[in-house]
Design a protein around this motif. Structure first.
Motif, PDB file in Angstrom:
ATOM      1  N   CYS A 226       3.017  14.497  11.432  1.00  0.00           N
ATOM      2  CA  CYS A 226       3.321  13.130  11.875  1.00  0.00           C
ATOM      3  C   CYS A 226       4.313  12.472  10.916  1.00  0.00           C
ATOM      4  O   CYS A 226       4.245  12.664   9.698  1.00  0.00           O
ATOM      5  N   ARG A 227       5.197  11.717  11.467  1.00  0.00           N
ATOM      6  CA  ARG A 227       6.137  10.967  10.642  1.00  0.00           C
ATOM      7  C   ARG A 227       5.394   9.831   9.940  1.00  0.00           C
ATOM      8  O   ARG A 227       4.362   9.375  10.388  1.00  0.00           O
ATOM      9  N   ARG A 228       5.992   9.376   8.849  1.00  0.00           N
ATOM     10  CA  ARG A 228       5.312   8.373   8.036  1.00  0.00           C
ATOM     11  C   ARG A 228       5.065   7.068   8.804  1.00  0.00           C
ATOM     12  O   ARG A 228       3.994   6.458   8.687  1.00  0.00           O
ATOM     13  N   TRP A 229       6.051   6.633   9.602  1.00  0.00           N
ATOM     14  CA  TRP A 229       5.862   5.399  10.366  1.00  0.00           C
ATOM     15  C   TRP A 229       4.810   5.581  11.449  1.00  0.00           C
ATOM     16  O   TRP A 229       4.086   4.643  11.779  1.00  0.00           O
ATOM     17  N   HIS A 230       4.714   6.799  11.995  1.00  0.00           N
ATOM     18  CA  HIS A 230       3.667   7.075  12.982  1.00  0.00           C
ATOM     19  C   HIS A 230       2.289   7.008  12.332  1.00  0.00           C
ATOM     20  O   HIS A 230       1.327   6.542  12.950  1.00  0.00           O
ATOM     21  N   ILE A 231       2.191   7.470  11.102  1.00  0.00           N
ATOM     22  CA  ILE A 231       0.914   7.412  10.384  1.00  0.00           C
ATOM     23  C   ILE A 231       0.490   5.959  10.167  1.00  0.00           C
ATOM     24  O   ILE A 231      -0.676   5.599  10.351  1.00  0.00           O
TER      25      ILE A 231
ATOM     26  N   ALA B  52       7.548   3.707  -4.127  1.00  0.00           N
ATOM     27  CA  ALA B  52       8.587   2.905  -4.761  1.00  0.00           C
ATOM     28  C   ALA B  52       7.920   1.976  -5.772  1.00  0.00           C
ATOM     29  O   ALA B  52       7.677   0.804  -5.493  1.00  0.00           O
ATOM     30  N   PRO B  53       7.581   2.487  -6.939  1.00  0.00           N
ATOM     31  CA  PRO B  53       6.811   1.715  -7.928  1.00  0.00           C
ATOM     32  C   PRO B  53       7.469   0.398  -8.344  1.00  0.00           C
ATOM     33  O   PRO B  53       6.780  -0.603  -8.532  1.00  0.00           O
ATOM     34  N   ALA B  54       8.794   0.392  -8.472  1.00  0.00           N
ATOM     35  CA  ALA B  54       9.486  -0.826  -8.895  1.00  0.00           C
ATOM     36  C   ALA B  54       9.330  -1.925  -7.845  1.00  0.00           C
ATOM     37  O   ALA B  54       9.035  -3.082  -8.168  1.00  0.00           O
TER      38      ALA B  54
ATOM     39  N   VAL C 267       0.828  -1.212   0.000  1.00  0.00           N
ATOM     40  CA  VAL C 267       0.000   0.000   0.000  1.00  0.00           C
ATOM     41  C   VAL C 267       0.861   1.261   0.000  1.00  0.00           C
ATOM     42  O   VAL C 267       0.574   2.213  -0.729  1.00  0.00           O
ATOM     43  N   THR C 268       1.897   1.278   0.801  1.00  0.00           N
ATOM     44  CA  THR C 268       2.690   2.512   0.955  1.00  0.00           C
ATOM     45  C   THR C 268       3.719   2.709  -0.150  1.00  0.00           C
ATOM     46  O   THR C 268       4.238   3.822  -0.313  1.00  0.00           O
ATOM     47  N   SER C 269       4.024   1.661  -0.914  1.00  0.00           N
ATOM     48  CA  SER C 269       5.042   1.800  -1.960  1.00  0.00           C
ATOM     49  C   SER C 269       4.450   2.129  -3.330  1.00  0.00           C
ATOM     50  O   SER C 269       5.192   2.335  -4.288  1.00  0.00           O
TER      51      SER C 269
END
Length: 216
Positions: free
Chosen positions: A127-132, A48-50, A38-40
């Motif tokens: 918020c940081r991405r990992w916190h999200i 990160a599409p690849a 989901v996040t890539s």
């Protein structure tokens, strides 16, 4: 009758062990895999599409292979990992490999259903991405994740019965060896009833837990 009960109890223990260990591993591996999927993607938190295409292709590959064929194809890997191709622990390997991408796709759908506005609001607050991911994405998707995991466990019970019929032990082995091969209808009917009760209890428990955590 006593002998049947003993065999039934042992088969239930073996099935519980196979399904319990493989479902736990699928949960531990499947959720991170779903989060990465989901996040890539394009526009995701860690675009990160690849990597997304690579993981998506691998997930689709393993999901497209029928379990029986996958179990046979993984025999060398199973032997390398656990030292045998028969028994409960040998069945855990293909069960886990089959269940992980299956659960990951279900979890991915649940994560995608989270309101994107909540994510944008969290980003706006700094918020940081990992916190999200930890405090927004996963908690909001929790009911769907529980429902998906319940479906995965039920699917694993069905697969474990198939694995039991070819040497993995459990209820499938009991039904095949002592029911089908010996034409013992009592054994077959008993195993079917036990499987129905087991699946029903798991489904009801999972549905109830999902409703409990559903705050939407």
């Amino acid at each position: 009758m006593s002998l049947l009960l003993d065999r039934l109890w042992q088969g239930l223990i073996d099935t519980g062990l196979m399904v319990g260990v493989s479902s736990l591993l699928a949960l531990i591996l499947g959720i991170p895999l779903a989060v990465v999927l989901v996040t890539s993607e394009r526009g995701g938190l860690f675009e990160a599409p690849a990597l997304n295409r690579l993981l998506g292709g691998l997930v689709n590959l393993f999901r497209s292979v029928p379990f029986l064929i996958l179990m046979v194809a993984l025999i060398p890997f199973t032997r390398l990992l656990v030292g045998t191709t028969y028994g409960v622990w040998a069945a855990v390997v293909p069960l886990t490999i089959a269940a992980t991408p299956f659960f990951a796709r279900i979890a991915e759908v649940s994560l995608r259903e989270v309101d994107h506005g909540l994510i944008e609001a969290a980003q706006a607050m700094g918020c940081r991405r990992w916190h999200i991911i930890w405090h927004v994405l996963l908690p909001e998707a929790l009911p769907g994740l529980i429902g998906g995991f319940t479906i995965t466990v039920v699917t694993l019970i069905n697969s474990s019965a198939m694995a039991g019929a070819i040497g993995a032990g459990g209820l499938g082995d009991l039904a095949y060896r002592y029911g089908y091969q010996r034409f013992d209808t009592q054994v077959m009917v008993t195993v079917i009833i036990v499987l129905i009760v087991l699946v029903t209890l798991i489904q009801l428990s999972g549905d109830r837990l999902a409703r409990y955590f559903n705050r939407r």
